[in-house]
Write an enzyme that holds these catalytic residues in place. Structure first.
Site, PDB file in Angstrom:
ATOM      1  N   HIS A   1       0.859  -1.183   0.000  1.00 15.15           N
ATOM      2  CA  HIS A   1       0.000   0.000   0.000  1.00 15.15           C
ATOM      3  C   HIS A   1       0.896   1.233   0.000  1.00 15.15           C
ATOM      4  O   HIS A   1       2.125   1.112  -0.035  1.00 15.15           O
ATOM      5  CB  HIS A   1      -0.943  -0.020   1.203  1.00 15.15           C
ATOM      6  CG  HIS A   1      -0.268   0.013   2.533  1.00 15.15           C
ATOM      7  ND1 HIS A   1       0.614  -0.961   2.965  1.00 15.15           N
ATOM      8  CD2 HIS A   1      -0.326   0.926   3.557  1.00 15.15           C
ATOM      9  CE1 HIS A   1       1.050  -0.661   4.172  1.00 15.15           C
ATOM     10  NE2 HIS A   1       0.512   0.480   4.546  1.00 15.15           N
TER      11      HIS A   1
ATOM     12  N   ASP B   1       5.790   4.609   5.259  1.00 16.17           N
ATOM     13  CA  ASP B   1       6.772   3.643   5.754  1.00 16.17           C
ATOM     14  C   ASP B   1       6.926   2.435   4.838  1.00 16.17           C
ATOM     15  O   ASP B   1       7.760   1.559   5.101  1.00 16.17           O
ATOM     16  CB  ASP B   1       6.429   3.190   7.184  1.00 16.17           C
ATOM     17  CG  ASP B   1       5.038   2.593   7.316  1.00 16.17           C
ATOM     18  OD1 ASP B   1       4.152   2.936   6.513  1.00 16.17           O
ATOM     19  OD2 ASP B   1       4.823   1.791   8.253  1.00 16.17           O
ATOM     20  N   HIS B   2       6.150   2.407   3.748  1.00 15.91           N
ATOM     21  CA  HIS B   2       6.249   1.300   2.804  1.00 15.91           C
ATOM     22  C   HIS B   2       6.719   1.714   1.406  1.00 15.91           C
ATOM     23  O   HIS B   2       6.992   0.857   0.580  1.00 15.91           O
ATOM     24  CB  HIS B   2       4.899   0.581   2.692  1.00 15.91           C
ATOM     25  CG  HIS B   2       4.492  -0.105   3.947  1.00 15.91           C
ATOM     26  ND1 HIS B   2       4.667  -1.456   4.158  1.00 15.91           N
ATOM     27  CD2 HIS B   2       3.951   0.384   5.097  1.00 15.91           C
ATOM     28  CE1 HIS B   2       4.238  -1.775   5.376  1.00 15.91           C
ATOM     29  NE2 HIS B   2       3.792  -0.669   5.958  1.00 15.91           N
TER      30      HIS B   2
ATOM     31  N   HIS C   1      -6.957  -3.124   5.596  1.00 11.99           N
ATOM     32  CA  HIS C   1      -6.296  -2.007   6.277  1.00 11.99           C
ATOM     33  C   HIS C   1      -7.172  -0.761   6.101  1.00 11.99           C
ATOM     34  O   HIS C   1      -8.236  -0.836   5.482  1.00 11.99           O
ATOM     35  CB  HIS C   1      -4.908  -1.807   5.658  1.00 11.99           C
ATOM     36  CG  HIS C   1      -4.004  -0.910   6.454  1.00 11.99           C
ATOM     37  ND1 HIS C   1      -4.007  -0.876   7.833  1.00 11.99           N
ATOM     38  CD2 HIS C   1      -3.063  -0.003   6.064  1.00 11.99           C
ATOM     39  CE1 HIS C   1      -3.105  -0.007   8.249  1.00 11.99           C
ATOM     40  NE2 HIS C   1      -2.523   0.536   7.190  1.00 11.99           N
TER      41      HIS C   1
END
Length: 301
Positions: free
Chosen positions: A61, A65-66, A138
């Protein structure tokens, strides 16, 4: 075989002792990266692996932080004079998000190829393996991934003989290729026995427990799953922010009958994940509170 390295195990923000969650897998000369948060380049360097073979990057996603480490990684690849195209896979909106990030990496000597996932489940054939994306739960659109390497059946001499297969075709058919000789077409099924067990890796993070995880992780050799919180009292918080606890991840591993579970994506407040593992092993014995750069080589039985 699959070389697997969990480059980092942190969620939300990188810490001096814990990089953000990212997975790198090497297979047959190519490399797959799943998620690329801040500091992913350093984690790859610390592992001693190369950026050059990375030809596919997947995103679960688009939280920072990804994906926030992507522009720097693209620049590094470009500075290394990469020319081969790079495939990017992620939820709908991928190209828009990446192009926005590329304001600071506008010129690259290689082409980006975008594959946007629009269905609850989609499968891709890439570099000799099957990659499947499956939707999880999520607070934004998010996907988990399974990577499978199939293994053909053994060469069956009796079967080849019964089917009158010319011996000069045996080696080619054994490699899984079809061949035509003297107007006759010969296929691998004519000389191979039943397919053997292959390799399966499943990765998911930033989600509540879902049936899609259990179904897609089924019988995985390795299941890497979010464990944001180890503390039982934080179950309410996990539900509120659409994350998982150690116990919930272990329950999924048990239901999916996986061989091994690695926990990852820890909250910055979770200093010592290993302190909570013994209790979780009562649910799923083969549970490991993974640390940065934990690695394994998955091989055929």
């Amino acid at each position: 075989m699959l070389d697997v390295c969990l480059l980092g195990t942190g969620g939300m923000m990188p810490l001096p002792y814990r990089w953000l969650t990212s997975l790198m897998v090497r297979y047959n000369g190519s490399s797959l990266l799943i998620d690329c948060g801040e500091g992913t380049q350093i984690a790859i360097k610390e592992k001693g692996w190369s950026f050059k073979p990375i030809d596919v990057i997947c995103f679960t996603h688009y939280h920072g932080d990804h994906i926030s480490g992507l522009p720097g990684l693209l620049l590094t690849m470009g500075n290394a004079d990469r020319r081969e195209p790079l495939t990017l896979i992620g939820p709908k909106g991928l190209e828009k998000v990446v192009n926005a990030l590329r304001v600071i990496a506008p010129e690259l000597p290689f082409r980006l190829e975008f594959i946007e996932i629009t269905q609850p489940e989609e499968e891709f054939i890439l570099n000799g393996y099957r990659l499947k994306a499956f939707k999880v739960n999520h607070n934004v659109t998010c996907y988990g991934y399974t990577m499978e390497v199939d293994r053909a059946g053994r060469f069956d001499v009796e079967k080849a003989t019964e089917n009158n297969i010319p011996k000069r075709a045996w080696g080619i058919l054994q490699k899984g290729e079809t061949i035509e000789i003297d107007g006759n077409t010969y296929t691998p099924e004519m000389v191979l026995g039943p397919a053997r067990k292959g390799l399966k890796l499943t990765y998911c993070t930033d989600t509540r427990p879902t049936n899609s995880i259990v179904e897609n992780a089924q019988k995985s050799d390795l299941f890497i799953c979010e464990g944001m919180y180890g503390e039982k009292e934080k179950t309410k918080k996990a539900k509120e922010y659409k994350h998982m606890t150690f116990e919930e991840a272990a329950t999924l591993a048990k239901k999916a009958e996986v061989k091994e579970l690695w926990l990852t994506h820890y909250s910055p407040s979770l200093m010592w994940p290993e302190e909570y593992v013994e209790e979780v092993r009562k649910i799923f014995p083969n549970t490991i509170a993974a640390k940065d750069k934990r690695s394994i080589e998955l091989t055929f039985e």
